[in-house]
Design a protein around this motif. Structure first.
Motif, PDB file in Angstrom:
ATOM      1  N   SER A 121       0.839  -1.200   0.000  1.00  0.00           N
ATOM      2  CA  SER A 121       0.000   0.000   0.000  1.00  0.00           C
ATOM      3  C   SER A 121       0.874   1.250   0.000  1.00  0.00           C
ATOM      4  O   SER A 121       2.072   1.185   0.270  1.00  0.00           O
ATOM      5  CB  SER A 121      -0.917   0.011   1.229  1.00  0.00           C
ATOM      6  N   HIS A 122       0.252   2.347  -0.298  1.00  0.00           N
ATOM      7  CA  HIS A 122       0.949   3.629  -0.315  1.00  0.00           C
ATOM      8  C   HIS A 122       1.431   3.985   1.086  1.00  0.00           C
ATOM      9  O   HIS A 122       0.702   3.819   2.069  1.00  0.00           O
ATOM     10  CB  HIS A 122      -0.015   4.711  -0.827  1.00  0.00           C
ATOM     11  N   ILE A 123       2.677   4.407   1.196  1.00  0.00           N
ATOM     12  CA  ILE A 123       3.219   4.874   2.476  1.00  0.00           C
ATOM     13  C   ILE A 123       3.439   6.374   2.359  1.00  0.00           C
ATOM     14  O   ILE A 123       4.247   6.823   1.543  1.00  0.00           O
ATOM     15  CB  ILE A 123       4.551   4.178   2.827  1.00  0.00           C
ATOM     16  N   PRO A 124       2.700   7.179   3.129  1.00  0.00           N
ATOM     17  CA  PRO A 124       2.840   8.634   3.022  1.00  0.00           C
ATOM     18  C   PRO A 124       4.260   9.101   3.344  1.00  0.00           C
ATOM     19  O   PRO A 124       5.061   8.360   3.936  1.00  0.00           O
ATOM     20  CB  PRO A 124       1.847   9.160   4.069  1.00  0.00           C
ATOM     21  N   ARG A 125       4.564  10.292   2.947  1.00  0.00           N
ATOM     22  CA  ARG A 125       5.881  10.877   3.214  1.00  0.00           C
ATOM     23  C   ARG A 125       6.175  10.818   4.706  1.00  0.00           C
ATOM     24  O   ARG A 125       5.405  11.302   5.528  1.00  0.00           O
ATOM     25  CB  ARG A 125       5.904  12.315   2.713  1.00  0.00           C
ATOM     26  N   SER A 126       7.294  10.188   5.040  1.00  0.00           N
ATOM     27  CA  SER A 126       7.663  10.022   6.445  1.00  0.00           C
ATOM     28  C   SER A 126       9.177   9.915   6.564  1.00  0.00           C
ATOM     29  O   SER A 126       9.867   9.542   5.616  1.00  0.00           O
ATOM     30  CB  SER A 126       6.987   8.776   7.025  1.00  0.00           C
ATOM     31  N   PRO A 127       9.714  10.236   7.753  1.00  0.00           N
ATOM     32  CA  PRO A 127      11.175  10.187   7.940  1.00  0.00           C
ATOM     33  C   PRO A 127      11.696   8.762   7.951  1.00  0.00           C
ATOM     34  O   PRO A 127      11.041   7.842   8.429  1.00  0.00           O
ATOM     35  CB  PRO A 127      11.363  10.849   9.318  1.00  0.00           C
ATOM     36  N   LEU A 128      12.884   8.569   7.419  1.00  0.00           N
ATOM     37  CA  LEU A 128      13.569   7.287   7.498  1.00  0.00           C
ATOM     38  C   LEU A 128      15.068   7.540   7.509  1.00  0.00           C
ATOM     39  O   LEU A 128      15.535   8.649   7.319  1.00  0.00           O
ATOM     40  CB  LEU A 128      13.167   6.362   6.347  1.00  0.00           C
ATOM     41  N   LEU A 129      15.817   6.475   7.734  1.00  0.00           N
ATOM     42  CA  LEU A 129      17.268   6.576   7.846  1.00  0.00           C
ATOM     43  C   LEU A 129      17.891   5.446   7.044  1.00  0.00           C
ATOM     44  O   LEU A 129      17.629   4.282   7.312  1.00  0.00           O
ATOM     45  CB  LEU A 129      17.691   6.489   9.313  1.00  0.00           C
ATOM     46  N   TYR A 130      18.674   5.790   6.035  1.00  0.00           N
ATOM     47  CA  TYR A 130      19.343   4.782   5.211  1.00  0.00           C
ATOM     48  C   TYR A 130      20.828   4.729   5.558  1.00  0.00           C
ATOM     49  O   TYR A 130      21.480   5.766   5.711  1.00  0.00           O
ATOM     50  CB  TYR A 130      19.226   5.127   3.727  1.00  0.00           C
ATOM     51  N   ASP A 131      21.365   3.517   5.636  1.00  0.00           N
ATOM     52  CA  ASP A 131      22.808   3.321   5.732  1.00  0.00           C
ATOM     53  C   ASP A 131      23.392   3.321   4.316  1.00  0.00           C
ATOM     54  O   ASP A 131      22.649   3.220   3.335  1.00  0.00           O
ATOM     55  CB  ASP A 131      23.105   1.982   6.417  1.00  0.00           C
ATOM     56  N   PRO A 132      24.713   3.400   4.187  1.00  0.00           N
ATOM     57  CA  PRO A 132      25.312   3.351   2.854  1.00  0.00           C
ATOM     58  C   PRO A 132      24.912   2.076   2.110  1.00  0.00           C
ATOM     59  O   PRO A 132      25.073   0.972   2.626  1.00  0.00           O
ATOM     60  CB  PRO A 132      26.820   3.378   3.145  1.00  0.00           C
ATOM     61  N   GLY A 133      24.365   2.236   0.924  1.00  0.00           N
ATOM     62  CA  GLY A 133      23.921   1.075   0.167  1.00  0.00           C
ATOM     63  C   GLY A 133      23.350   1.462  -1.184  1.00  0.00           C
ATOM     64  O   GLY A 133      23.325   2.632  -1.568  1.00  0.00           O
ATOM     65  N   ILE A 134      22.881   0.441  -1.893  1.00  0.00           N
ATOM     66  CA  ILE A 134      22.304   0.607  -3.228  1.00  0.00           C
ATOM     67  C   ILE A 134      20.889   0.035  -3.177  1.00  0.00           C
ATOM     68  O   ILE A 134      20.700  -1.146  -2.886  1.00  0.00           O
ATOM     69  CB  ILE A 134      23.153  -0.131  -4.278  1.00  0.00           C
ATOM     70  N   PHE A 135      19.891   0.874  -3.403  1.00  0.00           N
ATOM     71  CA  PHE A 135      18.489   0.465  -3.345  1.00  0.00           C
ATOM     72  C   PHE A 135      17.976   0.313  -4.774  1.00  0.00           C
ATOM     73  O   PHE A 135      17.912   1.271  -5.524  1.00  0.00           O
ATOM     74  CB  PHE A 135      17.654   1.506  -2.588  1.00  0.00           C
ATOM     75  N   ILE A 136      17.616  -0.921  -5.130  1.00  0.00           N
ATOM     76  CA  ILE A 136      17.175  -1.242  -6.484  1.00  0.00           C
ATOM     77  C   ILE A 136      15.681  -1.527  -6.460  1.00  0.00           C
ATOM     78  O   ILE A 136      15.205  -2.337  -5.653  1.00  0.00           O
ATOM     79  CB  ILE A 136      17.947  -2.459  -7.031  1.00  0.00           C
ATOM     80  N   VAL A 137      14.928  -0.859  -7.308  1.00  0.00           N
ATOM     81  CA  VAL A 137      13.472  -0.977  -7.343  1.00  0.00           C
ATOM     82  C   VAL A 137      13.070  -1.872  -8.506  1.00  0.00           C
ATOM     83  O   VAL A 137      13.463  -1.637  -9.654  1.00  0.00           O
ATOM     84  CB  VAL A 137      12.806   0.398  -7.488  1.00  0.00           C
ATOM     85  N   ALA A 138      12.268  -2.907  -8.224  1.00  0.00           N
ATOM     86  CA  ALA A 138      11.752  -3.782  -9.275  1.00  0.00           C
ATOM     87  C   ALA A 138      10.375  -3.333  -9.738  1.00  0.00           C
ATOM     88  O   ALA A 138      10.038  -3.435 -10.926  1.00  0.00           O
ATOM     89  CB  ALA A 138      11.682  -5.223  -8.769  1.00  0.00           C
TER      90      ALA A 138
END
Length: 291
Positions: free
Chosen positions: A32-49
């Motif tokens: 489902s849709h996740i509204p705009r919200s804070p998050l924290l990413y570590d160093p990495g590569i995020f690949i979207v399928a």
């Protein structure tokens, strides 16, 4: 349905993050849709399928989707909105950046390649999308196939992660990875302070202390820090503390005043005000929701 989606769907993922057979590789799913919200990413590569995300960092907005993977070269808090629905859930995978592998690849590519990718006067952004080219797509497909077998993941997986990091070093966001792996330079120096903040966010830290760790003057450090993260050092520290506190409250069901103390807040009331301003709910409300 594309091949990447088919391969990920075979894992029968639960909502949000899922571990894989290989350390450093995680799956993400949202139905489902996740509204705009804070998050924290570590160093990495995020690949979207499948699906898309829109990130917001300072005044910048950027989209990552099947045509654009995200490169996060430093640990960074930003806001994100996820677009998905039950018929076409958001599906993606996150590959951690292994620093020894990054340094090895940079050494093999040679200093001339590094110099061409990172000019001394440039300070790359800490997070930005890169174009998904055919070579990166092919490497991801082979990684997904190997993750279906315990033996393949054990034998072939590390080499495929290495290839994906290499492909990112050949991509449109390569400059931030080269700058991260460089032994000197503003990006590497600021990166050192970011890791310190994440390790020791409960400490009393100020700009002068952080600038000293970076080996820079306070004014130069402040300017470089904001160029990379789009935040001032103090605002960045506050966001890291709040994100870590949220994890303690949601995942470990820690009491609010204990979580506040754990991340370096001396005043529980100030913590609650900052928390509600940042997440839109009070820590007590979040705790009740988690339970």
């Amino acid at each position: 349905m594309n091949e990447m989606v088919k391969l990920i769907e075979q894992f029968e993922l639960k909502e949000l993050f899922n571990k894989s057979r290989l350390k450093g590789v995680r799956f993400f799913k949202s139905s489902s849709h996740i509204p705009r919200s804070p998050l924290l990413y570590d160093p990495g590569i995020f690949i979207v399928a499948q699906g898309r995300k829109i990130g917001h960092l300072g005044e910048r907005s950027f989209q990552y989707d099947p045509n654009n993977y995200l490169v996060t070269s430093v640990p960074i808090p930003f806001e994100c909105e996820t677009f998905a629905d039950a018929d076409a859930p958001f599906l993606g995978l996150y590959v951690d950046i292994d620093m020894p592998v990054l340094h090895e690849l940079m050494g093999l590519l040679g200093q001339s390649r590094v110099a061409a990718s990172v000019r001394i006067r440039d300070i790359p952004k800490g997070v930005a999308p890169a174009e998904m080219d055919a070579a990166m797509h092919d490497a991801v497909i082979r990684l997904l196939k190997c993750l279906h077998s315990e033996a393949d993941a054990l034998v072939l997986g590390p080499g495929l992660i290495r290839e994906i990091i290499y492909r990112a070093l050949c991509g449109t966001q390569a400059s931030s990875l080269y700058a991260l792996a460089a032994q000197d330079g503003s990006f590497a120096r600021v990166s050192k302070t970011l890791h310190l903040i994440h390790r020791e966010c409960s400490r009393k830290l100020d700009v002068d202390q952080l600038a000293s760790v970076a080996g820079m003057s306070a004014s130069t450090f402040h300017r470089a820090f904001k160029e990379i993260t789009s935040e001032s050092p103090i605002q960045y520290l506050k966001k890291v503390r709040l994100n870590k506190a949220r994890d303690l409250i949601e995942r470990e069901h820690m009491k609010v005043y204990i979580a506040a103390d754990k991340v370096g807040y001396e005043s529980s009331s100030q913590f609650s005000r900052d928390f509600k301003r940042f997440f839109g709910v009070s820590p007590a409300e979040m705790m009740r929701g988690a339970r």
